[in-house]
Design a protein around this motif. Structure first.
Motif, PDB file in Angstrom:
ATOM      1  N   LEU A 394      -0.868  20.215  25.646  1.00  0.00           N
ATOM      2  CA  LEU A 394      -0.637  18.772  25.761  1.00  0.00           C
ATOM      3  C   LEU A 394       0.848  18.443  25.771  1.00  0.00           C
ATOM      4  N   VAL A 395       1.608  19.086  24.909  1.00  0.00           N
ATOM      5  CA  VAL A 395       3.054  18.810  24.837  1.00  0.00           C
ATOM      6  C   VAL A 395       3.748  19.227  26.126  1.00  0.00           C
ATOM      7  N   ASP A 396       3.336  20.345  26.698  1.00  0.00           N
ATOM      8  CA  ASP A 396       3.929  20.789  27.965  1.00  0.00           C
ATOM      9  C   ASP A 396       3.641  19.812  29.089  1.00  0.00           C
ATOM     10  N   ALA A 397       2.579  19.000  28.934  1.00  0.00           N
ATOM     11  CA  ALA A 397       2.212  18.018  29.965  1.00  0.00           C
ATOM     12  C   ALA A 397       2.842  16.650  29.708  1.00  0.00           C
ATOM     13  N   GLY A 398       3.665  16.534  28.675  1.00  0.00           N
ATOM     14  CA  GLY A 398       4.363  15.276  28.445  1.00  0.00           C
ATOM     15  C   GLY A 398       3.943  14.508  27.207  1.00  0.00           C
ATOM     16  N   PHE A 399       2.992  15.042  26.434  1.00  0.00           N
ATOM     17  CA  PHE A 399       2.624  14.407  25.173  1.00  0.00           C
ATOM     18  C   PHE A 399       3.620  14.781  24.081  1.00  0.00           C
ATOM     19  N   ARG A 400       3.643  13.975  23.051  1.00  0.00           N
ATOM     20  CA  ARG A 400       4.428  14.278  21.855  1.00  0.00           C
ATOM     21  C   ARG A 400       3.484  14.300  20.662  1.00  0.00           C
ATOM     22  N   LEU A 401       3.574  15.341  19.878  1.00  0.00           N
ATOM     23  CA  LEU A 401       2.780  15.418  18.652  1.00  0.00           C
ATOM     24  C   LEU A 401       3.495  14.595  17.587  1.00  0.00           C
ATOM     25  N   GLU A 402       2.945  13.393  17.331  1.00  0.00           N
ATOM     26  CA  GLU A 402       3.640  12.434  16.464  1.00  0.00           C
ATOM     27  C   GLU A 402       3.551  12.792  14.990  1.00  0.00           C
ATOM     28  N   ARG A 403       2.353  13.126  14.530  1.00  0.00           N
ATOM     29  CA  ARG A 403       2.158  13.380  13.105  1.00  0.00           C
ATOM     30  C   ARG A 403       0.865  14.162  12.906  1.00  0.00           C
ATOM     31  N   VAL A 404       0.810  14.842  11.769  1.00  0.00           N
ATOM     32  CA  VAL A 404      -0.344  15.670  11.434  1.00  0.00           C
ATOM     33  C   VAL A 404      -0.746  15.392   9.990  1.00  0.00           C
ATOM     34  N   LEU A 405      -2.038  15.192   9.779  1.00  0.00           N
ATOM     35  CA  LEU A 405      -2.592  15.046   8.437  1.00  0.00           C
ATOM     36  C   LEU A 405      -3.287  16.349   8.053  1.00  0.00           C
ATOM     37  N   PRO A 406      -2.752  17.110   7.073  1.00  0.00           N
ATOM     38  CA  PRO A 406      -3.488  18.281   6.586  1.00  0.00           C
ATOM     39  C   PRO A 406      -4.689  17.832   5.752  1.00  0.00           C
ATOM     40  N   VAL A 407      -5.778  18.574   5.842  1.00  0.00           N
ATOM     41  CA  VAL A 407      -7.007  18.223   5.127  1.00  0.00           C
ATOM     42  C   VAL A 407      -7.505  19.474   4.397  1.00  0.00           C
ATOM     43  N   ASP A 408      -7.484  19.430   3.080  1.00  0.00           N
ATOM     44  CA  ASP A 408      -7.947  20.555   2.271  1.00  0.00           C
ATOM     45  C   ASP A 408      -9.309  20.198   1.683  1.00  0.00           C
ATOM     46  N   GLN A 409     -10.362  20.473   2.457  1.00  0.00           N
ATOM     47  CA  GLN A 409     -11.699  20.188   1.929  1.00  0.00           C
ATOM     48  C   GLN A 409     -12.447  21.457   1.533  1.00  0.00           C
ATOM     49  N   PHE A 410     -11.851  22.630   1.793  1.00  0.00           N
ATOM     50  CA  PHE A 410     -12.422  23.881   1.305  1.00  0.00           C
ATOM     51  C   PHE A 410     -11.572  24.343   0.131  1.00  0.00           C
ATOM     52  N   LEU A 411     -11.802  23.683  -0.983  1.00  0.00           N
ATOM     53  CA  LEU A 411     -10.995  23.848  -2.183  1.00  0.00           C
ATOM     54  C   LEU A 411     -10.945  25.303  -2.641  1.00  0.00           C
ATOM     55  N   TRP A 412      -9.739  25.732  -3.029  1.00  0.00           N
ATOM     56  CA  TRP A 412      -9.465  27.064  -3.596  1.00  0.00           C
ATOM     57  C   TRP A 412      -9.713  28.196  -2.607  1.00  0.00           C
ATOM     58  N   SER A 413      -9.861  27.857  -1.325  1.00  0.00           N
ATOM     59  CA  SER A 413      -9.886  28.876  -0.280  1.00  0.00           C
ATOM     60  C   SER A 413      -8.518  28.900   0.386  1.00  0.00           C
ATOM     61  N   THR A 414      -8.346  29.786   1.361  1.00  0.00           N
ATOM     62  CA  THR A 414      -7.097  29.807   2.132  1.00  0.00           C
ATOM     63  C   THR A 414      -7.183  28.915   3.362  1.00  0.00           C
ATOM     64  N   HIS A 415      -8.285  28.207   3.515  1.00  0.00           N
ATOM     65  CA  HIS A 415      -8.590  27.429   4.721  1.00  0.00           C
ATOM     66  C   HIS A 415      -7.940  26.055   4.652  1.00  0.00           C
ATOM     67  N   ILE A 416      -7.327  25.622   5.759  1.00  0.00           N
ATOM     68  CA  ILE A 416      -6.758  24.275   5.852  1.00  0.00           C
ATOM     69  C   ILE A 416      -7.158  23.680   7.198  1.00  0.00           C
TER      70      ILE A 416
END
Length: 424
Positions: A394-416
């Motif tokens: 998407l960025v190579d096509a002219g989009f800009r990644l404005e912001r990212v919300l991390p979500v930790d719903q798999f508590l105490w795992s390494t997953h994000i």
């Protein structure tokens, strides 16, 4: 042609003392020379055993101030959680940093917002593996760490108390499932607004499946436990009432094995974030829509076209439209978005597109979004690596990644997980 030699672990030497210099990508402490020690933390001095680059922790000689007492009696033996020994703040910061590094590998620089963190006892679904026990109750729990053995669990502090309380009943439910020696049932259990929904996989079917007597026992034990529904291989074995969840303004009856976000809190946080980013749109595409996690909330903003490969999920979404008056309009289709992505030409009148693919990502659909004239794209992902790949498209096509919300719903795992917002 010579057969490859089987992998043999390095011979174990005497226990060694190690200083943990950093945290690895899978949550293990890393000592000098790239030696990994699970359940250790940066800054600790430990004694470890084993050979090669992966060792086993014997003793913490000097503990990190970030070390805490794990809340689960099964921690360290159960293969489910890896990081219960780490204080919450540094644990969450480590996850956000891993996300930043993953994006940086694709040369993506963006604002990473404070993470949403699911609290303990908030997961509404788990999968219990069952093994033969007595006639009254099977053994049931999670796979042991680095093993196919079973940890017969009594509690699970990441799971909702309603799920934890049901463990004895689920063990009783599983007891009749072992007529065939190859059966290895897994009870995929979801807590819904109308009760527990249990979808059972792993029951040997080649021999004709369960006998009528065994099915009767399953139904009787489901009734004793007041379960909402039990399905075996997707077929209904017991139904007292349809399992239902509320998604925004709609009430959805779930098909067997339907995907839901792991915690209601994370679902609410992600949905609010997606809806805020879609404000002002008149036409929205909801790709990989599932049963409508985002669809109904987006339809309060503008007209939505929803698509997903799972026909049962799309059917549930469509049926739920009658329960949510006042929407701007929803059309839905069952469509394989890998083999037949929604084309750029089909997106001509679309203002905002949302995509929430499986772990493999949405390479084919991202390519069509990149070709399209859509002004804003919102990506939801359970795999930062494939999200970063698709974001690069998407960025190579002219989009800009404005912001990212991390979500930790798999508590105490390494997953994000994450939600990212792109604009032209």
């Amino acid at each position: 042609m010579r057969r490859p030699r089987p992998h043999r672990p390095a011979p174990a030497g005497p226990p060694v003392e190690l200083f943990i210099e950093a945290m690895g990508g899978e949550g293990d402490g890393v000592a000098a020379g790239g030696v990994y020690v699970p359940f250790s933390l940066q800054g600790e001095r430990v004694r470890a055993t084993g050979g090669g680059e992966r060792r086993e922790l014997l003793e913490v000689l000097q503990a990190s101030p970030d070390r805490v007492t794990p809340p689960c009696p099964h921690f360290g033996v159960c293969g489910g959680c890896a990081l219960q020994h780490w204080a919450h703040a540094p644990y969450l910061a480590w996850k956000a940093e891993r996300l930043r590094v993953t994006l940086a590998r694709q040369h993506l620089d963006t604002e990473i917002l404070p993470a949403y963190a699911a609290p303990p006892e908030s997961r509404r679904r788990f999968a219990l593996h069952a093994r033969r026990g007595s006639r009254e109750a099977a053994r049931a729990g999670y796979k042991a760490r680095k093993s196919w053995d079973l940890v017969d669990v009594a509690v699970c502090p990441i799971s909702d108390r309603g799920l934890q309380a049901a463990i004895p009943a689920l063990k009783r439910l599983a007891a009749p499932l072992f007529e065939h020696p190859k059966s290895a049932p897994t009870l995929h259990t979801t807590l819904t607004a109308t009760g527990l929904d249990v979808d059972i996989s792993g029951v040997e079917a080649k021999s004709g499946g369960l006998s009528a007597d065994a099915r009767m026992q399953v139904a009787e034990r489901a009734a004793e436990a007041d379960l909402a529904r039990v399905t075996i291989g997707g077929e209904v074995a017991y139904l007292a009432r349809m399992p239902q969840v509320r998604l925004g303004p709609a009430v959805v009856s779930l098909p067997p094995g339907a995907f839901l976000q792991a915690t209601p809190g994370a679902e609410a946080a992600m949905s609010a974030f997606v809806a805020e980013a879609a404000q002002g749109a008149s036409r929205i595409a909801d790709l990989y829509c599932g049963v409508g996690t985002f669809t109904f909330r987006l339809a309060q903003i503008g007209q939505v076209h929803a698509a997903d490969f799972a026909a049962e999920a799309v059917g549930a979404l469509t049926s739920a439209l009658a329960s949510a008056p006042g929407l701007h309009g929803v059309t839905a289709e069952a469509r394989d978005l890998v083999r037949r992505p929604v084309l750029a030409e089909e997106l001509k009148k679309t203002d905002v597109a949302v995509f929430d693919p499986p772990r493999a990502g949405a390479a084919e659909q991202a390519a069509e979004l990149a070709r399209s004239g859509v002004a804003r794209v919102i990506g939801v992902s359970c795999n930062p690596a494939t999200f970063a790949r698709d974001a690069r498209t998407l960025v190579d096509a002219g989009f800009r990644l404005e912001r990212v919300l991390p979500v930790d719903q798999f508590l105490w795992s390494t997953h994000i997980e994450l939600v990212g917002v792109f604009s032209r």
